[in-house]
Design an enzyme around this catalytic site. Structure first.
Site, PDB file in Angstrom:
ATOM      1  N   HIS A   1       0.859  -1.196   0.000  1.00 44.33           N
ATOM      2  CA  HIS A   1       0.000   0.000   0.000  1.00 44.33           C
ATOM      3  C   HIS A   1       0.888   1.237   0.000  1.00 44.33           C
ATOM      4  CE1 HIS A   1      -3.272   2.688   0.599  1.00 44.33           C
ATOM      5  NE2 HIS A   1      -2.729   3.163   1.698  1.00 44.33           N
TER       6      HIS A   1
ATOM      7  N   ASP B   1       1.096   5.058  -0.331  1.00 43.00           N
ATOM      8  CA  ASP B   1       0.389   6.337  -0.320  1.00 43.00           C
ATOM      9  C   ASP B   1       1.045   7.359  -1.236  1.00 43.00           C
ATOM     10  OD1 ASP B   1      -1.721   5.947   1.653  1.00 43.00           O
ATOM     11  OD2 ASP B   1      -0.071   5.655   3.072  1.00 43.00           O
TER      12      ASP B   1
ATOM     13  N   ASP C   1      -7.598   1.581   1.994  1.00 37.42           N
ATOM     14  CA  ASP C   1      -7.292   2.479   3.111  1.00 37.42           C
ATOM     15  C   ASP C   1      -8.268   3.636   3.354  1.00 37.42           C
ATOM     16  OD1 ASP C   1      -5.814   3.209   5.330  1.00 37.42           O
ATOM     17  OD2 ASP C   1      -4.350   4.391   4.207  1.00 37.42           O
TER      18      ASP C   1
ATOM     19  N   HIS D   1      -6.189   9.623  -0.730  1.00 40.89           N
ATOM     20  CA  HIS D   1      -6.865   9.622   0.568  1.00 40.89           C
ATOM     21  C   HIS D   1      -6.057  10.227   1.717  1.00 40.89           C
ATOM     22  CE1 HIS D   1      -4.820   5.700   0.252  1.00 40.89           C
ATOM     23  NE2 HIS D   1      -4.590   5.854   1.525  1.00 40.89           N
TER      24      HIS D   1
HETATM   25 ZN   LIG Z   1      -3.117   4.963   2.669  1.00 43.39          ZN
END
Ligand SMILES: [Zn+2]
Ligand SMILES: *[C@@H]1O[C@H](CO)[C@@H](O)[C@H](O)[C@H]1NC(C)=O
Ligand SMILES: *[C@@H]1O[C@H](CO)[C@@H](O)[C@H](O)[C@H]1NC(C)=O
Length: 982
Positions: A46, A48, A170, A414
């Protein structure tokens, strides 16, 4: 370099060894076993697109002291590990990171990656530019960021690069509109991992972690399989093999530490626990977490062993079958298993991670960044349309537009639009977005010059009109042309405001006719902003009527002739100097406002034939441990609505009437009504918000009416359909609201919140995403700004205490109030919403007086039915333009509409046209997506079912009759076309 070396030599072998027929997609999924529990092991990372570090810091592995994370190394090492064993799988999610990595690769590496993609070993999943937030985003920007991500994948890998499932693991709550968009893009399903703890608990018991989301009240085929991950998206407890973790590796040699038996026992025990909660004999176990796989060999080596030893037990009767998989392959197995799933109709807001933690603060966090993002979308749509009309083709112009698309994709992430990033990351987003917007305004300017809209026009944009500042007019607006561009389909009548000195001006239109105008003062609270250039203190106001584009010519004149004079009324005082008991009435032909002289507040509104007592004010939540994510009250009594003490002055012109109100040293506002518009505009100015050592303050705007709303209110889903909310209620479960009764009743308001009774309805529209609620019947509140003193403990590790220009952040924005009879259509709200989302864009030029060359005319979309929105018009490929049209009224407000797009096809010099899925990258005729059976929707078939396009996809060319270009749109339907141009 180390990784690259491995890649190159191993790749050479891999290419030599295997040249068998490539299969991607579901064909490439590993075999499963019918009578066993099939464990789909899903390696993922994951990553970001900015959070604790900036996008580039994450990509390059820079500033590892903040967080150890380097996405380029993740992709490097994953690729080399995939090559080593054809059974291995990996999903790549964030296309922004992948495309940056791809740009730096040699042809050799690219060939290897293509092979991995073509064999389904590297599967793109989700595939949008970023993993977007679902609360604060507008659907237009979500569609755009999927379009740009999927287009990169399609251009680079073709059909094998197309993601089949959504992966929103997420984001802090999930919107129905996101599910609807996935369905419209042809996705087979979506997975996520955050859900209210009570909801999840109930679903565990009911075997309802997977469901069929009925994602639209207006559209019929928009149903999407939606799955919640069993644990969070992080690894199975005890089985994180990543270099960031310290769980035990699998030791299988003749070692004293050999732990194969216990590791396999533990894993199978966990899998058994998971299997109990799902309806088929397939379970998905994600193996990964934030920024994992930076040294992917560690992960894969141990997973290889885990798989080997678990499957070895089958010979002694074990019923567990484990293999590398992907979310798409898991979903494929589930689909083939043909089961029934519960039906889901509303959404997953708000997200409560425990009874004291509702993640509803981020709906408002960083209010100026949330607004800036909307400005980015505004210029993006303007620049796209103008580029297509002017057929801009220089490399610079194309790159500028593409960069703006990319940065807008980043902003949807996000931890970007949510305001849940560290301050230095927020500053970096501002930098990126500012640069991208400058590219956008330059592109728009170039297009206007090509189209020759004003001879020798400079077409400057003023990016600071929100504080009434414009470099172009700061020394005077004499002989200035304002070119106003309308990104909407239909002719619009809007008031234009231009910062000017207090002088007399005359405004004329393209035909030389005088247009009524007046000069109004800027509120003193704005003038007092120390960081503002104080060159001008007034704004020139005039009404523009614009189809696609229009020019207005401003000229300085000596006398007040032709410009209306302003009447100023101050709050009435008695002879003794105290405030009197009377009322001040401010009205135009459509709206009447009544202010209470004593309190200084608005107390009644009359419009659309309805009169209602509406007290409008501000409230302050004093909070102790709220943070960027969570809005958390310490004491429910710590909420105060200001009830009096407001000073006001009224400025009355013929066009606009303004009430300037001063609430206290950090809150002021202007209530504005324009002649001919039945909307009340409120422009608020909030900050610097004071804080105490232990308490932060969160400011809300409040509207208190006597409407008997009975606990029910309506909030929009990402700017599209409205969702009915009921105070203290949830669709599928009982929420524990005793600790946080307010925060737990907050919902994301991206464009509109409304309530009504049998007689009257009020709607409040906003200009950026905010949190909002109705805590009392008849009352609406929207949270505008937050200044906090503590962190909420979810990772940012900073307090949300934004400082700008050496002081706590000041924010300014608008909300709009519409009061109407309850039986009236809400269409007016829809139409207003579109205008606030995409208002006129103003370009400034000197009026050179020459009128020699003729401007190229722009096409008109005015003959589209009133409910049709020009959602997107943009250059797609060098010889292609994307056109996206939407019926923006829902099944209650609107109806089925038909119109013809041949005129725009001809204007663009079209030769062929084809229809695609919503994202523009898949021919609609090729769309075939999974259909799942919802409980209670009739008998279940025995074979897997699919959806294909419910209508015949449009596909034709210039030689065909105009009737072939007819388009029908059901309420809320969007259709996407690619026009090939000559
Ligand atoms: Zn995230
Ligand atoms: C800007 O000018 C106005 C009018 O002269 C004045 O009232 C105001 O205080 C000035 N603002 C600043 C920050 O100096
Ligand atoms: C899902 O529930 C909604 C609301 O109860 C209902 O309108 C819809 O028909 C249901 N869908 C299915 C497939 O059962």
């Amino acid at each position: 370099m180390k990784y690259l070396g491995i890649v190159l030599c191993v790749a050479f072998l891999a290419i030599q060894a295997k040249s068998a027929q490539a299969v991607c997609g579901y064909e490439s999924c590993h075999e499963t076993k019918a009578n066993m529990v099939n464990i789909h092991l899903v390696p993922h990372s994951h990553d970001d697109v900015g959070w604790l570090k900036t996008v580039d810091q994450y990509f390059y592995g820079h500033k590892n002291n903040i967080q150890h994370a380097g996405v380029q190394y993740i992709i490097d090492t994953v690729i080399s590990e995939l090559i080593k064993n054809p059974d291995r799988r990996f999903i790549q999610v964030e296309t922004s990171f992948f495309s940056k990595w791809w740009d730096e690769q040699s042809e050799t590496v690219r060939a290897i990656v293509k092979k991995l993609v073509n064999e389904g070993r590297l599967q793109f999943t989700n595939g949008a530019w970023s993993m977007n937030d679902e609360a604060a985003v507008n659907y237009q920007s979500v569609i755009d960021q999927f379009t740009v991500g999927l287009k990169f994948l399609d251009d680079t890998f073709g059909v094998c690069g197309r993601p089949r499932v959504g992966w929103q693991i997420d984001p802090f709550g999930h919107s129905r509109e996101q599910a609807s968009l996935y369905a419209q893009m042809g996705y087979d399903g979506e997975f996520f991992s955050r859900m209210d703890h009570n909801d999840k608990g109930r679903r565990m018991i009911d075997l309802a972690l997977e469901m069929v989301w009925d994602a639209s009240e207006s559209l019929s085929d928009v149903k999407l399989f939606t799955g919640l991950l069993y644990t969070f998206y992080w690894d199975t407890p005890g089985f994180c093999f990543d270099v960031h973790c310290s769980d035990d590796p699998i030791i299988d040699s003749d070692s004293y530490d050999n732990n194969v038996k216990s590791r396999v026992d533990d894993f199978i025990a966990y899998a058994a626990q998971v299997a109990e909660k799902f309806r088929t004999n397939h379970i998905m176990i994600p193996m990964g977490g934030d920024f994992q796989y930076e040294d992917a060999e560690v992960n894969f080596k141990n997973m290889d062993k885990l798989i080997k030893y678990i499957n070895e037990r089958q010979s002694s009767g074990s019923q567990y079958n484990i293999f590398y998989s992907t979310p798409a392959c898991y979903l494929n197995s589930v689909h083939k298993s043909v089961q029934s799933y519960p039906n889901k109709t509303l959404d997953f807001f708000p997200y409560g991670s425990d009874s004291n933690s509702f993640w509803t603060g981020y709906y408002t966090s960083r209010p100026t960044q949330k607004r800036f993002e909307r400005d980015g979308n505004h210029i993006l749509q303007v620049a796209k349309q103008l580029s297509a009309f002017a057929k801009l083709s220089s490399t610079q112009q194309k790159e500028d537009l593409e960069y703006l698309r990319h940065i807008m994709g980043v902003m949807q992430h996000h931890d970007a639009i949510t305001g849940t990033e560290k301050q230095h990351v927020s500053d970096d987003y501002d930098r990126l977005l500012y640069d991208a917007i400058v590219g956008g305004v330059n592109t728009a300017r170039d297009a206007l010059q090509v189209l020759n809209i004003v001879p020798d026009g400079e077409f400057e944009s003023c990016l600071q009109v929100n504080i009434s500042e414009c470099a172009y007019t700061k020394d005077g607006a004499d002989n200035v042309v304002v070119t106003v561009y309308n990104p909407l389909a239909h002719t619009t009548k809007q008031y234009v405001r231009v910062p000017v000195k207090n002088e007399n001006y005359q405004v004329t239109d393209d035909k030389g006719r005088v247009v009524a105008s007046e000069v109004v003062p800027v509120p003193w609270e704005v003038l007092a902003l120390e960081f503002r250039n104080n060159d001008t203190q007034h704004e020139l106001v005039f009404k523009a009527t614009v189809d696609k584009i229009a020019n207005y010519y401003i000229k300085k004149v000596d006398t007040k002739e032709g410009t209306a004079s302003l009447k100023t009324i101050s709050q009435k005082k008695t002879d003794a100097g105290t405030l009197d008991d009377g009322e001040t009435i401010v009205q135009n032909s459509l709206v009447k406002l009544v202010l209470d002289n004593k309190t200084g507040l608005l107390k009644r509104v009359e419009m659309n034939g309805v009169s209602e007592n509406i007290d409008q004010s501000y409230g302050i939540y004093r909070t102790y441990d709220s943070g960027a994510y969570v809005f958390r009250q310490y004491n429910q009594g710590d909420f105060v609505i200001q009830e009096d003490g407001v000073e006001f002055t009224v400025y009355e012109g013929a066009l606009v009437k303004e009430v300037h109100q001063h609430f206290n040293e950090f809150i002021s506002q202007v209530i504005r009504i324009y002649e001919g518009r039945n909307i009340v505009e409120i422009e608020w100015l909030v900050g610097p918000i004071p804080v105490e050592e232990e308490f932060g303050n969160e400011v809300v705007i409040t509207f208190t009416s006597e409407i008997a709303s009975n606990g029910v209110f309506y909030t929009d889903s990402n700017g599209r359909e409205l969702i009915r909310r009921e105070k203290d209620k949830r669709e599928d479960f009982n929420s524990e609201l005793d600790r946080q009764p307010t925060a737990g009743n907050y919902y994301p308001i991206t464009s509109r919140i409304a309530l009504q009774d049998s007689n009257k309805r009020i709607a409040v529209l906003n200009d950026r995403a905010q949190g909002g609620s109705s805590m009392k019947d008849g009352q609406i509140e929207l949270m505008l700004h937050r200044r906090l003193v503590r962190d909420d403990g979810y990772g940012v590790d900073e307090t949300l205490n934004e400082q700008k220009y050496g002081q706590p952040l000041i924010a300014r924005g608008k909300v709009f109030l519409i009061l109407n009879a309850a039986d009236e259509s809400t269409s007016a709200e829809r139409e207003a919403e579109k205008e606030f989302h995409l208002p006129l864009w103003k370009f400034f030029s000197k009026n050179s007086g020459s009128s020699s060359a003729v401007a190229k005319s722009l096409p008109s979309f005015d003959d589209f039915p009133q409910s049709v929105h020009l959602l997107t018009l943009e250059p797609f490929n060098d010889d292609e333009v994307l056109l996206r049209v939407e019926n923006f009224k829902d099944h209650i407000e609107g109806k089925v509409v038909s119109f013809n797009i041949r005129p725009i096809f001809d204007y663009l010099n079209g030769s062929e046209i084809r229809e695609t899925t919503l994202d523009g990258n898949l021919p609609l005729s090729d769309m075939k997506r999974f259909k799942f059976h919802a409980e209670g929707s009739g008998a279940r078939g025995t074979e897997p079912e699919y959806y294909t396009s419910a209508h015949k996809p449009l596909s034709t060319d210039e030689s065909q009759d105009a009737s072939e270009f007819a388009v029908t749109l059901y309420p809320m339907q969007i259709r996407t076309f690619i026009i090939k141009i000559k």
